[in-house]
Motif scaffolding. Structure first.
Motif: not given
Length: 83
Positions: A55-64
């Motif tokens: 699993x990866x977490x990446x910024x998406x707009x103002x969320x992750x």
């Protein structure tokens, strides 16, 4: 660097998928977010283990946003299509 591509991109540019699978048209906004990573990225983020299923977490707009890795592709030079 994050890029968004459609199914068949890696085949079109002769970039081998080393593990896992390519994107499919079923990988859309209503499905689980998925990602393919380069071999170098896989080695750094998942040392000594299989990146597929990771699993990866990446910024998406103002969320992750969390993505599941479904494939690992060979390292390739990045540039414009003409390059």
């Amino acid at each position: 660097l994050t890029e968004f591509v459609s199914p068949g991109f890696f085949d079109t540019f002769s970039i081998p998928i080393l593990k896992g699978r390519d994107f499919t048209w079923a990988d859309d906004i209503d499905s689980l977010p998925v990602a393919l990573v380069s071999q170098s990225v896989a080695n750094v983020l998942f040392p000594g283990s299989d990146a597929v299923g990771g699993r990866l977490q990446m910024p998406s707009g103002t969320a992750v946003k969390e993505f599941v890795v479904v494939g690992v592709v060979a390292d390739a030079a990045f540039g414009t299509i003409r390059e």
